[in-house]
Design an enzyme around this catalytic site. Structure first.
Site, mmCIF file in Angstrom:
data_model
loop_
_atom_site.group_PDB
_atom_site.id
_atom_site.type_symbol
_atom_site.label_atom_id
_atom_site.label_comp_id
_atom_site.label_asym_id
_atom_site.label_seq_id
_atom_site.Cartn_x
_atom_site.Cartn_y
_atom_site.Cartn_z
ATOM 1 C CB ALA A 61 189.818 -22.624 38.619
ATOM 2 N N PRO A 81 191.582 -17.850 25.014
ATOM 3 C CG PRO A 81 189.636 -18.391 23.813
ATOM 4 C CD PRO A 81 190.576 -18.911 24.830
ATOM 5 C CB VAL A 82 188.486 -14.118 26.727
ATOM 6 C CG1 VAL A 82 188.161 -12.725 27.240
ATOM 7 C CG2 VAL A 82 187.908 -14.364 25.342
ATOM 8 C CG ASP A 126 203.004 -60.521 75.313
ATOM 9 O OD1 ASP A 126 204.023 -61.065 74.901
ATOM 10 O OD2 ASP A 126 202.907 -59.991 76.429
ATOM 11 C CE LYS A 172 205.473 -64.657 77.335
ATOM 12 N NZ LYS A 172 205.766 -63.474 78.084
ATOM 13 N N GLY A 213 200.444 -56.250 77.432
ATOM 14 C CA GLY A 213 199.074 -55.930 77.830
ATOM 15 C C GLY A 213 199.048 -55.503 79.289
ATOM 16 C CG LEU A 266 199.677 -56.884 88.539
ATOM 17 C CD1 LEU A 266 199.517 -55.658 89.386
ATOM 18 C CD2 LEU A 266 198.388 -57.593 88.314
ATOM 19 C CB ALA A 299 193.415 -57.017 83.057
ATOM 20 C CG MET A 356 196.406 -65.659 82.861
ATOM 21 S SD MET A 356 198.161 -65.856 83.199
ATOM 22 C CE MET A 356 198.375 -64.863 84.660
ATOM 23 C CB ALA A 413 187.623 -55.798 80.353
HETATM 24 N N1 SAH Z 1 200.056 -57.703 82.656
HETATM 25 C C1 SAH Z 1 198.644 -57.895 82.382
HETATM 26 C C2 SAH Z 1 198.185 -59.287 82.703
HETATM 27 C C3 SAH Z 1 198.772 -60.324 81.797
HETATM 28 S S1 SAH Z 1 198.205 -61.913 82.163
HETATM 29 C C4 SAH Z 1 197.825 -56.848 83.135
HETATM 30 O O1 SAH Z 1 198.382 -56.107 83.954
HETATM 31 O O2 SAH Z 1 196.642 -56.747 82.885
HETATM 32 C C5 SAH Z 1 196.911 -62.082 80.998
HETATM 33 C C6 SAH Z 1 195.575 -62.068 81.680
HETATM 34 O O3 SAH Z 1 195.160 -60.742 81.926
HETATM 35 C C7 SAH Z 1 194.470 -62.640 80.841
HETATM 36 O O4 SAH Z 1 194.438 -64.062 80.931
HETATM 37 C C8 SAH Z 1 193.266 -62.033 81.502
HETATM 38 O O5 SAH Z 1 192.940 -62.696 82.689
HETATM 39 C C9 SAH Z 1 193.768 -60.658 81.870
HETATM 40 N N2 SAH Z 1 193.395 -59.645 80.867
HETATM 41 C C10 SAH Z 1 194.222 -58.906 80.109
HETATM 42 N N3 SAH Z 1 193.531 -58.058 79.330
HETATM 43 C C11 SAH Z 1 192.225 -58.257 79.612
HETATM 44 C C12 SAH Z 1 191.021 -57.694 79.124
HETATM 45 N N4 SAH Z 1 191.011 -56.723 78.191
HETATM 46 N N5 SAH Z 1 189.855 -58.155 79.629
HETATM 47 C C13 SAH Z 1 189.841 -59.116 80.571
HETATM 48 N N6 SAH Z 1 190.959 -59.682 81.050
HETATM 49 C C14 SAH Z 1 192.141 -59.267 80.588
#
Ligand code: SAH
Length: 484
Positions: free
Chosen positions: A23, A43-44, A252, A274, A305, A310, A336, A387, A416
Protein backbone atom coordinates in the site's frame (compact mmCIF):
# COMPACT_ATOMS: atom_id res chain seq x y z
CA UNK A 1 -22.85 15.24 -0.36
CA UNK A 2 -20.92 12.66 1.58
CA UNK A 3 -17.46 14.20 1.17
CA UNK A 4 -16.15 17.21 -0.64
CA UNK A 5 -13.86 16.21 -3.52
CA UNK A 6 -10.86 18.29 -4.56
CA UNK A 7 -7.68 17.82 -6.61
CA UNK A 8 -4.51 18.89 -4.77
CA UNK A 9 -1.53 20.57 -6.38
CA UNK A 10 1.46 18.81 -4.83
CA UNK A 11 4.25 19.57 -7.29
CA UNK A 12 7.40 20.31 -5.27
CA UNK A 13 5.62 19.86 -1.95
CA UNK A 14 6.93 17.56 0.79
CA UNK A 15 4.72 14.52 1.47
CA UNK A 16 5.29 11.58 3.83
CA UNK A 17 4.38 7.97 3.27
CA UNK A 18 4.82 5.92 6.43
CA UNK A 19 5.14 2.18 5.76
CA UNK A 20 7.16 -0.25 3.67
CA UNK A 21 4.55 -2.55 2.15
CA UNK A 22 2.51 -2.69 -1.01
CA UNK A 23 0.00 0.00 0.00
CA UNK A 24 2.86 2.36 0.85
CA UNK A 25 4.53 1.66 -2.51
CA UNK A 26 1.32 2.44 -4.41
CA UNK A 27 0.71 5.72 -2.61
CA UNK A 28 4.36 6.79 -2.87
CA UNK A 29 4.36 6.10 -6.63
CA UNK A 30 1.18 8.14 -7.21
CA UNK A 31 2.41 11.05 -5.11
CA UNK A 32 5.74 11.08 -6.91
CA UNK A 33 4.01 11.04 -10.27
CA UNK A 34 2.00 14.10 -9.18
CA UNK A 35 5.36 15.82 -8.68
CA UNK A 36 5.53 15.68 -4.86
CA UNK A 37 8.79 15.32 -2.91
CA UNK A 38 8.01 12.02 -1.22
CA UNK A 39 9.70 10.68 1.90
CA UNK A 40 9.07 6.98 2.34
CA UNK A 41 9.51 6.29 6.04
CA UNK A 42 10.08 2.63 6.96
CA UNK A 43 12.91 0.76 8.73
CA UNK A 44 12.39 -2.26 6.47
CA UNK A 45 11.14 -2.35 2.88
CA UNK A 46 9.11 -5.16 1.33
CA UNK A 47 9.65 -6.10 -2.34
CA UNK A 48 7.06 -3.68 -3.86
CA UNK A 49 8.82 -0.76 -2.16
CA UNK A 50 12.25 -2.07 -3.14
CA UNK A 51 11.13 -2.27 -6.75
CA UNK A 52 9.83 1.26 -6.56
CA UNK A 53 13.17 2.51 -5.22
CA UNK A 54 14.96 0.65 -8.02
CA UNK A 55 12.86 2.61 -10.51
CA UNK A 56 14.06 5.70 -8.61
CA UNK A 57 11.18 8.03 -9.52
CA UNK A 58 12.15 11.65 -9.30
CA UNK A 59 11.54 13.22 -5.91
CA UNK A 60 11.35 9.97 -3.92
CA UNK A 61 13.70 9.33 -0.99
CA UNK A 62 13.74 6.52 1.53
CA UNK A 63 14.31 7.18 5.24
CA UNK A 64 15.09 3.90 7.06
CA UNK A 65 13.58 5.02 10.35
CA UNK A 66 10.54 4.50 12.49
CA UNK A 67 7.97 7.28 12.38
CA UNK A 68 8.26 9.76 15.27
CA UNK A 69 5.84 12.55 15.98
CA UNK A 70 7.40 15.76 14.65
CA UNK A 71 8.51 14.28 11.31
CA UNK A 72 5.24 15.48 9.80
CA UNK A 73 6.04 19.14 10.48
CA UNK A 74 5.87 21.13 7.26
CA UNK A 75 4.42 18.28 5.20
CA UNK A 76 1.62 19.07 2.77
CA UNK A 77 0.12 15.60 3.03
CA UNK A 78 0.76 12.41 4.97
CA UNK A 79 -0.13 8.79 4.30
CA UNK A 80 -0.06 6.12 7.00
CA UNK A 81 0.30 2.66 5.51
CA UNK A 82 2.13 0.52 8.03
CA UNK A 83 -0.84 -1.78 8.65
CA UNK A 84 0.07 -1.57 12.35
CA UNK A 85 -2.77 0.09 14.20
CA UNK A 86 -0.68 1.71 16.94
CA UNK A 87 1.77 3.27 14.47
CA UNK A 88 -0.98 4.38 12.10
CA UNK A 89 -2.76 5.97 15.03
CA UNK A 90 0.42 7.84 16.06
CA UNK A 91 0.75 9.12 12.49
CA UNK A 92 -2.89 10.20 12.47
CA UNK A 93 -2.73 11.93 15.87
CA UNK A 94 0.45 13.81 15.04
CA UNK A 95 -1.01 15.12 11.78
CA UNK A 96 -4.38 15.91 13.30
CA UNK A 97 -2.67 18.06 15.96
CA UNK A 98 -1.05 20.17 13.22
CA UNK A 99 -4.00 20.19 10.84
CA UNK A 100 -2.08 18.28 8.18
CA UNK A 101 -4.28 16.21 5.84
CA UNK A 102 -3.71 12.54 6.66
CA UNK A 103 -4.96 9.29 5.22
CA UNK A 104 -4.46 5.89 6.78
CA UNK A 105 -4.78 3.14 4.19
CA UNK A 106 -7.86 1.02 4.80
CA UNK A 107 -8.98 3.05 7.83
CA UNK A 108 -11.42 5.80 6.94
CA UNK A 109 -11.91 6.58 10.65
CA UNK A 110 -8.21 7.55 10.97
CA UNK A 111 -8.27 9.63 7.81
CA UNK A 112 -9.05 13.28 7.27
CA UNK A 113 -9.25 12.66 3.50
CA UNK A 114 -9.99 9.59 1.40
CA UNK A 115 -7.96 8.47 -1.61
CA UNK A 116 -10.21 7.87 -4.61
CA UNK A 117 -9.81 5.26 -7.31
CA UNK A 118 -8.45 7.05 -10.33
CA UNK A 119 -9.07 6.94 -14.05
CA UNK A 120 -6.15 8.95 -15.33
CA UNK A 121 -6.17 10.65 -18.71
CA UNK A 122 -4.10 13.53 -17.41
CA UNK A 123 -4.80 16.35 -17.42
CA UNK A 124 -8.29 14.82 -17.41
CA UNK A 125 -8.76 12.80 -14.22
CA UNK A 126 -11.77 10.98 -12.87
CA UNK A 127 -11.69 10.25 -9.17
CA UNK A 128 -14.21 7.76 -7.80
CA UNK A 129 -15.00 7.26 -4.16
CA UNK A 130 -17.56 5.22 -2.27
CA UNK A 131 -16.79 7.20 0.87
CA UNK A 132 -15.13 4.10 2.30
CA UNK A 133 -18.40 2.15 2.07
CA UNK A 134 -17.72 -0.06 -0.96
CA UNK A 135 -14.16 0.25 -2.35
CA UNK A 136 -14.64 -2.79 -4.61
CA UNK A 137 -17.65 -1.17 -6.25
CA UNK A 138 -15.65 2.01 -6.82
CA UNK A 139 -12.89 -0.06 -8.45
CA UNK A 140 -15.38 -1.88 -10.69
CA UNK A 141 -16.87 1.40 -11.84
CA UNK A 142 -13.40 2.75 -12.51
CA UNK A 143 -12.50 -0.23 -14.66
CA UNK A 144 -15.71 0.20 -16.66
CA UNK A 145 -14.85 3.85 -17.23
CA UNK A 146 -11.32 2.85 -18.25
CA UNK A 147 -12.76 0.95 -21.20
CA UNK A 148 -15.12 3.81 -22.13
CA UNK A 149 -12.60 6.61 -22.30
CA UNK A 150 -10.10 6.43 -25.12
CA UNK A 151 -6.56 7.24 -24.01
CA UNK A 152 -6.63 10.18 -26.42
CA UNK A 153 -8.95 12.10 -24.09
CA UNK A 154 -5.80 13.22 -22.34
CA UNK A 155 -4.57 14.74 -25.58
CA UNK A 156 -7.91 16.44 -26.14
CA UNK A 157 -7.84 17.96 -22.65
CA UNK A 158 -4.25 19.14 -23.22
CA UNK A 159 -5.22 20.83 -26.46
CA UNK A 160 -8.10 22.58 -24.69
CA UNK A 161 -5.71 23.64 -21.93
CA UNK A 162 -3.31 25.18 -24.46
CA UNK A 163 -6.14 27.12 -26.14
CA UNK A 164 -7.88 28.26 -22.98
CA UNK A 165 -6.39 31.72 -22.66
CA UNK A 166 -6.83 32.47 -26.33
CA UNK A 167 -10.47 31.39 -26.26
CA UNK A 168 -11.07 33.45 -23.12
CA UNK A 169 -9.60 36.52 -24.80
CA UNK A 170 -11.66 36.04 -27.97
CA UNK A 171 -14.98 35.19 -26.31
CA UNK A 172 -15.30 37.28 -23.16
CA UNK A 173 -18.79 36.04 -22.28
CA UNK A 174 -18.78 32.95 -20.07
CA UNK A 175 -21.92 31.30 -21.54
CA UNK A 176 -20.64 31.96 -25.02
CA UNK A 177 -17.36 30.25 -24.19
CA UNK A 178 -19.22 27.33 -22.65
CA UNK A 179 -21.17 26.81 -25.83
CA UNK A 180 -18.02 27.14 -27.90
CA UNK A 181 -16.30 24.39 -25.91
CA UNK A 182 -19.34 22.14 -26.19
CA UNK A 183 -19.19 22.51 -29.95
CA UNK A 184 -15.49 21.66 -29.89
CA UNK A 185 -15.95 18.55 -27.75
CA UNK A 186 -19.06 17.39 -29.63
CA UNK A 187 -17.74 17.98 -33.11
CA UNK A 188 -15.09 17.42 -35.72
CA UNK A 189 -12.31 19.04 -33.67
CA UNK A 190 -12.58 16.42 -30.94
CA UNK A 191 -13.08 13.60 -33.46
CA UNK A 192 -9.80 14.49 -35.13
CA UNK A 193 -7.85 14.54 -31.88
CA UNK A 194 -9.36 11.24 -30.75
CA UNK A 195 -8.43 9.74 -34.09
CA UNK A 196 -4.83 10.81 -33.54
CA UNK A 197 -4.89 13.80 -35.93
CA UNK A 198 -4.06 16.46 -33.40
CA UNK A 199 -3.01 19.13 -35.90
CA UNK A 200 -6.33 18.80 -37.77
CA UNK A 201 -8.19 19.06 -34.48
CA UNK A 202 -6.35 22.23 -33.58
CA UNK A 203 -7.03 23.75 -37.00
CA UNK A 204 -10.73 22.94 -36.70
CA UNK A 205 -10.84 24.48 -33.23
CA UNK A 206 -9.26 27.68 -34.51
CA UNK A 207 -11.69 27.78 -37.43
CA UNK A 208 -14.66 27.51 -35.03
CA UNK A 209 -13.19 30.22 -32.85
CA UNK A 210 -12.84 32.57 -35.79
CA UNK A 211 -16.43 31.84 -36.79
CA UNK A 212 -17.65 32.73 -33.30
CA UNK A 213 -15.53 35.89 -33.20
CA UNK A 214 -17.18 37.14 -36.39
CA UNK A 215 -20.61 36.63 -34.86
CA UNK A 216 -19.86 39.46 -32.37
CA UNK A 217 -22.44 38.18 -29.88
CA UNK A 218 -23.53 34.74 -28.82
CA UNK A 219 -26.77 33.61 -30.39
CA UNK A 220 -29.45 32.39 -28.04
CA UNK A 221 -32.17 29.90 -28.82
CA UNK A 222 -35.22 28.36 -27.22
CA UNK A 223 -35.98 24.68 -26.76
CA UNK A 224 -39.67 24.08 -26.21
CA UNK A 225 -39.57 20.62 -24.73
CA UNK A 226 -42.30 18.20 -23.68
CA UNK A 227 -41.18 16.43 -20.52
CA UNK A 228 -43.89 13.77 -20.54
CA UNK A 229 -46.38 13.07 -17.78
CA UNK A 230 -43.97 12.40 -14.90
CA UNK A 231 -41.91 9.24 -15.13
CA UNK A 232 -38.45 10.47 -16.21
CA UNK A 233 -38.03 7.25 -18.24
CA UNK A 234 -40.67 8.60 -20.62
CA UNK A 235 -38.51 11.50 -21.78
CA UNK A 236 -37.35 11.35 -25.38
CA UNK A 237 -33.63 11.17 -26.11
CA UNK A 238 -33.83 14.58 -27.72
CA UNK A 239 -35.55 16.09 -24.69
CA UNK A 240 -32.81 14.76 -22.44
CA UNK A 241 -30.06 16.02 -24.74
CA UNK A 242 -31.49 19.54 -24.82
CA UNK A 243 -32.14 19.48 -21.06
CA UNK A 244 -28.43 18.80 -20.65
CA UNK A 245 -27.53 21.82 -22.77
CA UNK A 246 -29.69 24.54 -21.30
CA UNK A 247 -28.29 27.66 -19.65
CA UNK A 248 -31.63 28.45 -18.07
CA UNK A 249 -34.85 26.50 -17.60
CA UNK A 250 -38.38 27.89 -17.21
CA UNK A 251 -40.71 25.23 -15.91
CA UNK A 252 -44.33 24.84 -14.86
CA UNK A 253 -45.31 22.85 -11.87
CA UNK A 254 -44.37 19.42 -13.18
CA UNK A 255 -45.91 16.16 -12.09
CA UNK A 256 -42.49 14.88 -11.02
CA UNK A 257 -39.72 17.07 -9.56
CA UNK A 258 -37.34 14.24 -10.56
CA UNK A 259 -37.55 15.59 -14.13
CA UNK A 260 -35.82 18.79 -13.08
CA UNK A 261 -32.90 16.83 -11.64
CA UNK A 262 -32.05 15.83 -15.21
CA UNK A 263 -31.59 19.42 -16.34
CA UNK A 264 -27.97 20.54 -16.52
CA UNK A 265 -26.77 21.27 -12.99
CA UNK A 266 -25.43 24.73 -13.83
CA UNK A 267 -28.65 25.88 -15.49
CA UNK A 268 -30.53 28.66 -13.75
CA UNK A 269 -33.98 27.46 -12.66
CA UNK A 270 -37.00 29.73 -13.03
CA UNK A 271 -40.38 28.39 -11.89
CA UNK A 272 -43.19 29.99 -13.84
CA UNK A 273 -46.01 28.50 -11.83
CA UNK A 274 -49.32 27.66 -13.42
CA UNK A 275 -51.03 26.09 -10.52
CA UNK A 276 -54.77 26.34 -10.78
CA UNK A 277 -55.70 29.90 -10.00
CA UNK A 278 -52.10 30.87 -9.29
CA UNK A 279 -50.29 32.02 -12.39
CA UNK A 280 -46.95 33.25 -11.03
CA UNK A 281 -46.01 34.73 -14.40
CA UNK A 282 -48.78 35.79 -16.79
CA UNK A 283 -48.50 34.20 -20.22
CA UNK A 284 -47.52 37.39 -22.07
CA UNK A 285 -44.80 38.18 -19.51
CA UNK A 286 -43.56 34.63 -19.89
CA UNK A 287 -43.42 34.99 -23.67
CA UNK A 288 -41.42 38.22 -23.27
CA UNK A 289 -39.08 36.58 -20.77
CA UNK A 290 -38.26 33.81 -23.26
CA UNK A 291 -37.31 36.43 -25.83
CA UNK A 292 -35.23 38.45 -23.34
CA UNK A 293 -33.24 35.45 -22.17
CA UNK A 294 -32.57 34.26 -25.70
CA UNK A 295 -31.45 37.77 -26.67
CA UNK A 296 -28.87 37.57 -23.88
CA UNK A 297 -27.42 34.67 -25.85
CA UNK A 298 -28.74 31.95 -23.57
CA UNK A 299 -29.98 28.54 -24.51
CA UNK A 300 -33.39 28.67 -22.94
CA UNK A 301 -35.19 25.48 -22.04
CA UNK A 302 -38.95 25.88 -21.80
CA UNK A 303 -39.87 22.62 -20.12
CA UNK A 304 -43.53 21.65 -20.22
CA UNK A 305 -45.44 18.73 -18.77
CA UNK A 306 -46.66 16.20 -21.33
CA UNK A 307 -46.57 17.51 -24.87
CA UNK A 308 -46.04 21.23 -25.56
CA UNK A 309 -48.71 21.38 -28.27
CA UNK A 310 -51.46 19.66 -26.31
CA UNK A 311 -53.24 21.97 -23.87
CA UNK A 312 -49.79 23.44 -23.35
CA UNK A 313 -50.02 26.88 -24.97
CA UNK A 314 -46.81 25.98 -26.79
CA UNK A 315 -48.09 27.63 -29.95
CA UNK A 316 -48.59 30.94 -28.17
CA UNK A 317 -45.10 30.87 -26.69
CA UNK A 318 -43.60 30.44 -30.14
CA UNK A 319 -45.39 33.47 -31.60
CA UNK A 320 -43.20 35.90 -29.67
CA UNK A 321 -40.05 34.04 -30.67
CA UNK A 322 -40.97 34.14 -34.33
CA UNK A 323 -41.66 37.90 -34.17
CA UNK A 324 -38.29 38.44 -32.46
CA UNK A 325 -36.42 36.19 -34.93
CA UNK A 326 -35.19 33.83 -32.21
CA UNK A 327 -34.36 30.32 -33.40
CA UNK A 328 -36.24 27.52 -31.64
CA UNK A 329 -36.87 23.79 -31.61
CA UNK A 330 -39.97 21.96 -30.41
CA UNK A 331 -39.68 18.49 -28.87
CA UNK A 332 -42.82 16.39 -28.52
CA UNK A 333 -43.53 14.65 -25.25
CA UNK A 334 -45.70 11.76 -24.15
CA UNK A 335 -48.96 13.52 -23.39
CA UNK A 336 -50.81 12.84 -20.13
CA UNK A 337 -53.52 10.92 -22.02
CA UNK A 338 -51.04 8.40 -23.38
CA UNK A 339 -49.05 8.09 -20.18
CA UNK A 340 -52.18 7.69 -18.12
CA UNK A 341 -53.82 5.24 -20.49
CA UNK A 342 -50.78 2.96 -20.60
CA UNK A 343 -49.84 3.13 -16.91
CA UNK A 344 -53.41 2.76 -15.66
CA UNK A 345 -54.42 0.09 -18.19
CA UNK A 346 -57.17 1.98 -20.05
CA UNK A 347 -56.73 1.63 -23.83
CA UNK A 348 -57.63 4.80 -25.69
CA UNK A 349 -59.09 2.77 -28.54
CA UNK A 350 -60.11 -0.87 -28.74
CA UNK A 351 -61.52 -2.79 -31.68
CA UNK A 352 -64.45 -4.08 -29.64
CA UNK A 353 -65.25 -1.08 -27.48
CA UNK A 354 -63.98 2.29 -28.60
CA UNK A 355 -63.28 3.24 -32.19
CA UNK A 356 -62.22 6.82 -31.58
CA UNK A 357 -60.75 9.03 -28.92
CA UNK A 358 -61.09 12.72 -28.15
CA UNK A 359 -59.04 14.97 -25.92
CA UNK A 360 -60.99 17.72 -24.20
CA UNK A 361 -60.53 20.20 -21.41
CA UNK A 362 -62.72 20.52 -18.34
CA UNK A 363 -61.50 24.03 -17.68
CA UNK A 364 -62.43 26.74 -20.15
CA UNK A 365 -61.36 30.34 -19.99
CA UNK A 366 -63.94 31.27 -17.38
CA UNK A 367 -62.96 28.28 -15.27
CA UNK A 368 -66.19 26.37 -15.89
CA UNK A 369 -66.49 23.24 -18.03
CA UNK A 370 -68.45 23.60 -21.27
CA UNK A 371 -68.81 20.00 -22.27
CA UNK A 372 -71.91 20.82 -24.29
CA UNK A 373 -69.80 22.69 -26.82
CA UNK A 374 -68.44 19.40 -28.14
CA UNK A 375 -71.62 17.30 -27.91
CA UNK A 376 -73.01 14.95 -28.92
CA UNK A 377 -70.91 12.20 -27.37
CA UNK A 378 -70.94 8.55 -28.42
CA UNK A 379 -70.84 5.50 -26.21
CA UNK A 380 -68.23 3.86 -28.42
CA UNK A 381 -65.59 6.58 -28.06
CA UNK A 382 -63.05 7.41 -25.36
CA UNK A 383 -63.06 10.92 -23.92
CA UNK A 384 -59.94 12.12 -22.18
CA UNK A 385 -60.59 15.22 -20.13
CA UNK A 386 -57.61 17.32 -19.07
CA UNK A 387 -57.94 19.70 -16.12
CA UNK A 388 -61.20 18.04 -15.19
CA UNK A 389 -60.73 17.09 -11.54
CA UNK A 390 -61.70 20.39 -9.94
CA UNK A 391 -65.00 20.44 -11.81
CA UNK A 392 -65.55 16.70 -11.91
CA UNK A 393 -69.18 16.77 -10.76
CA UNK A 394 -70.10 19.37 -13.40
CA UNK A 395 -68.17 17.52 -16.09
CA UNK A 396 -69.96 14.23 -15.37
CA UNK A 397 -73.33 15.94 -15.18
CA UNK A 398 -72.85 17.74 -18.48
CA UNK A 399 -71.78 14.52 -20.20
CA UNK A 400 -74.94 12.82 -18.89
CA UNK A 401 -76.94 15.68 -20.30
CA UNK A 402 -75.41 15.26 -23.74
CA UNK A 403 -76.08 11.69 -24.71
CA UNK A 404 -74.18 9.47 -22.27
CA UNK A 405 -75.99 7.21 -19.78
CA UNK A 406 -75.47 7.43 -16.02
CA UNK A 407 -73.87 3.99 -15.95
CA UNK A 408 -71.27 4.95 -18.57
CA UNK A 409 -67.79 3.93 -17.24
CA UNK A 410 -65.47 6.71 -16.10
CA UNK A 411 -62.24 6.96 -14.14
CA UNK A 412 -59.90 9.54 -12.66
CA UNK A 413 -56.17 8.90 -12.68
CA UNK A 414 -54.11 11.18 -10.48
CA UNK A 415 -50.35 11.74 -10.73
CA UNK A 416 -50.19 9.15 -13.46
CA UNK A 417 -46.86 7.43 -14.23
CA UNK A 418 -45.36 8.60 -10.93
CA UNK A 419 -44.91 6.52 -7.76
CA UNK A 420 -47.95 8.39 -6.38
CA UNK A 421 -50.29 7.27 -9.17
CA UNK A 422 -53.86 6.59 -8.04
CA UNK A 423 -56.78 5.27 -10.08
CA UNK A 424 -60.40 5.69 -9.05
CA UNK A 425 -63.06 4.25 -11.33
CA UNK A 426 -66.83 4.19 -11.43
CA UNK A 427 -69.39 5.65 -13.77
CA UNK A 428 -70.76 9.08 -14.62
CA UNK A 429 -73.01 8.97 -11.54
CA UNK A 430 -70.65 7.49 -8.91
CA UNK A 431 -67.29 8.91 -9.96
CA UNK A 432 -67.45 12.42 -8.41
CA UNK A 433 -68.19 11.07 -4.95
CA UNK A 434 -65.61 8.30 -5.15
CA UNK A 435 -62.97 10.71 -6.37
CA UNK A 436 -63.59 13.19 -3.59
CA UNK A 437 -63.53 10.37 -1.00
CA UNK A 438 -60.12 9.33 -2.33
CA UNK A 439 -58.79 12.91 -1.86
CA UNK A 440 -56.87 12.77 -5.12
CA UNK A 441 -54.03 15.20 -5.66
CA UNK A 442 -53.57 16.99 -8.97
CA UNK A 443 -52.58 16.64 -11.73
CA UNK A 444 -55.37 14.29 -12.63
CA UNK A 445 -56.97 13.17 -15.83
CA UNK A 446 -60.56 11.99 -16.37
CA UNK A 447 -61.13 9.14 -18.81
CA UNK A 448 -64.66 8.33 -19.90
CA UNK A 449 -65.60 5.39 -22.07
CA UNK A 450 -66.16 1.65 -22.29
CA UNK A 451 -62.46 0.71 -22.08
CA UNK A 452 -62.41 1.91 -18.46
CA UNK A 453 -63.97 -1.49 -17.68
CA UNK A 454 -60.78 -3.20 -18.83
CA UNK A 455 -58.73 -1.34 -16.24
CA UNK A 456 -58.72 -3.95 -13.44
CA UNK A 457 -57.47 -6.58 -15.92
CA UNK A 458 -54.91 -4.47 -17.76
CA UNK A 459 -53.48 -2.55 -14.82
CA UNK A 460 -49.82 -3.50 -14.46
CA UNK A 461 -48.22 -0.45 -12.90
CA UNK A 462 -48.66 0.12 -9.23
CA UNK A 463 -47.50 3.40 -7.76
CA UNK A 464 -46.28 3.34 -4.19
CA UNK A 465 -49.56 4.84 -2.98
CA UNK A 466 -51.59 2.04 -4.57
CA UNK A 467 -49.22 -0.63 -3.35
CA UNK A 468 -49.55 0.74 0.21
CA UNK A 469 -53.35 0.71 0.00
CA UNK A 470 -53.35 -2.81 -1.42
CA UNK A 471 -51.10 -4.03 1.37
CA UNK A 472 -53.31 -2.46 4.02
CA UNK A 473 -56.38 -4.19 2.63
CA UNK A 474 -54.84 -7.66 2.39
CA UNK A 475 -56.18 -10.18 4.89
CA UNK A 476 -53.21 -11.13 7.09
CA UNK A 477 -53.93 -14.85 6.41
CA UNK A 478 -53.92 -14.38 2.66
CA UNK A 479 -50.67 -15.61 1.19
CA UNK A 480 -51.42 -15.77 -2.52
CA UNK A 481 -48.74 -14.50 -4.88
CA UNK A 482 -50.92 -12.71 -7.43
CA UNK A 483 -52.32 -9.22 -7.09
CA UNK A 484 -55.40 -8.72 -4.95
N1 SAH B 1 -49.37 19.54 -22.13
C1 SAH B 1 -49.83 18.61 -21.11
C2 SAH B 1 -51.15 19.01 -20.53
C3 SAH B 1 -51.08 20.27 -19.72
S1 SAH B 1 -52.61 20.69 -19.03
C4 SAH B 1 -49.88 17.19 -21.69
O1 SAH B 1 -49.69 17.02 -22.90
O2 SAH B 1 -50.07 16.27 -20.93
C5 SAH B 1 -52.44 20.03 -17.42
C6 SAH B 1 -53.34 18.84 -17.24
O3 SAH B 1 -52.73 17.68 -17.77
C7 SAH B 1 -53.59 18.49 -15.80
O4 SAH B 1 -54.63 19.29 -15.26
C8 SAH B 1 -54.01 17.06 -15.93
O5 SAH B 1 -55.34 16.95 -16.36
C9 SAH B 1 -53.13 16.56 -17.04
N2 SAH B 1 -51.92 15.88 -16.52
C10 SAH B 1 -50.64 16.24 -16.70
N3 SAH B 1 -49.81 15.36 -16.12
C11 SAH B 1 -50.59 14.41 -15.57
C12 SAH B 1 -50.31 13.24 -14.81
N4 SAH B 1 -49.06 12.85 -14.52
N5 SAH B 1 -51.36 12.50 -14.39
C13 SAH B 1 -52.63 12.86 -14.68
N6 SAH B 1 -52.93 13.97 -15.38
C14 SAH B 1 -51.93 14.74 -15.82
Amino acid sequence: MHHYPIFLKLAGRRCLVVGGGEAAARRARDLASAGARVELIAPVLEPPCERLLDEAPEGLVHRAELFRAGMEAGAALVVGATGDEATDRTVHDACAARGIPVNVAGRPSLSSYLTPVLVDRSPLQLAISSGGAAPVLARQIASRLETLLPAAYGRLARLAGRMRDRVRATLPDRDWRLRFWERVFDGAAAESVLAGREADGEAELLRLLEQERCRAAPQGEVFLVGAGPGDPDLLTFRALRLMQRADVVLYDRLAAPALLDLVRKEAERIPVGKRRGQHTLPQDRLNDRLVELAREGKRVLRLKGGDPFLFGRGGEELEGLIDAGIPFQVVPGVTAAQGTACYAGIPLTHRDYAQSCRMLTGHRRQGQPEMGAHAPYREDETLVIYMGLANLAAVCEQLRGHGLPEAHPAAVVAQATTPEQQVVSGNLRTLPERASAARLASPALVIVGPTVQLQPRLAWYRGEAEARDAEASVDPCWTGGARG
